[in-house]
Every structure is written in C-alpha cells, then in structure tokens.
Design a protein around this motif. Structure first.
Motif: not given
Length: 121
Positions: A30-32, A52-57, A99-101
């Motif tokens: 995943s990409i955070n 963020t992945s939740g579109d918080r800018t 990122v997370q692997y």
C-alpha cells in the motif's frame, strides 16, 4: 525496491503554470502519504504539499491557493498543479512517498531524484 519517476519540471515565466507528476512503482502492499518537497539553493528542503490515501491534503502556507495536489490510487501517481508561479518558487522539487510492503510492515519513506523548476521574473 521502490521507484519514483518524476516529470514535468522546466522553465516558466512568473505568473505561469507547471504540472509535476510522479509515478510510484515496485513491490508495494500500500501507498500511504504521497507528496512534494522542494529545496532551493542554500536552503533546507521544505514541504510543498502532501496527500494521504484518504485524500486529506496539507499545503505549506505560501503554496495555499496556488498549488493543488492530487493522486490517482489506481495508477500510483501524484500530481502537483502549480499556478501563479513566482521566482521564489524556483527550486528542485522532490516527490515523496511512504509505503508498506505488507499489511503488518512499518512505513518506509522513498524519494524521487528531483526535478528542476525555474521561474523567471
């Protein structure tokens, strides 16, 4: 291994616009956070904007209202639309991501190689 490929830098006159793009690839679960930093000669690297992945800018104060960050989670890309550019926006702009692997891994930070943005007066 994670790769960040940036594009879109260049020379523009004051008041003009540029759009930076960054594509992230690799064996990623995943990409955070995705974002852009910049570094001008003789200055420290500073945050431009992040998303963020939740579109918080988040934007640096000097970029609010002029720059817009967006991401495409399906393509693993992050863009930075820069309008009303000023000579003081001249810098090398770096793409950044965390990122997370796998689902239980910690986040790892990766940087792009940087792309030059020059704004002439």
């Amino acid at each position: 291994q994670v790769q960040l490929v940036e594009s879109g830098g260049g020379l523009v006159q004051a008041g003009g616009s540029l759009r930076l793009s960054c594509a992230v690839s690799g064996s990623i679960f995943s990409i955070n956070v995705m974002g852009w930093y910049r570094q001008a000669p003789g200055k420290q690297r500073e945050l431009v904007a992040s998303i963020t992945s939740g579109d918080r800018t988040t934007y640096a104060d000097s970029m609010k209202g002029r720059f817009t960050i967006s991401r495409d989670n399906a393509k693993n890309t992050v863009d930075l639309q820069m309008d009303s550019l000023k000579p003081e926006d001249t810098a090398v702009y770096f793409c950044y991501t965390e990122v997370q692997y796998h689902s239980r891994s910690i986040r790892y930070a990766w940087w792009g190689q940087g792309t030059q943005v020059t704004v002439s007066s």
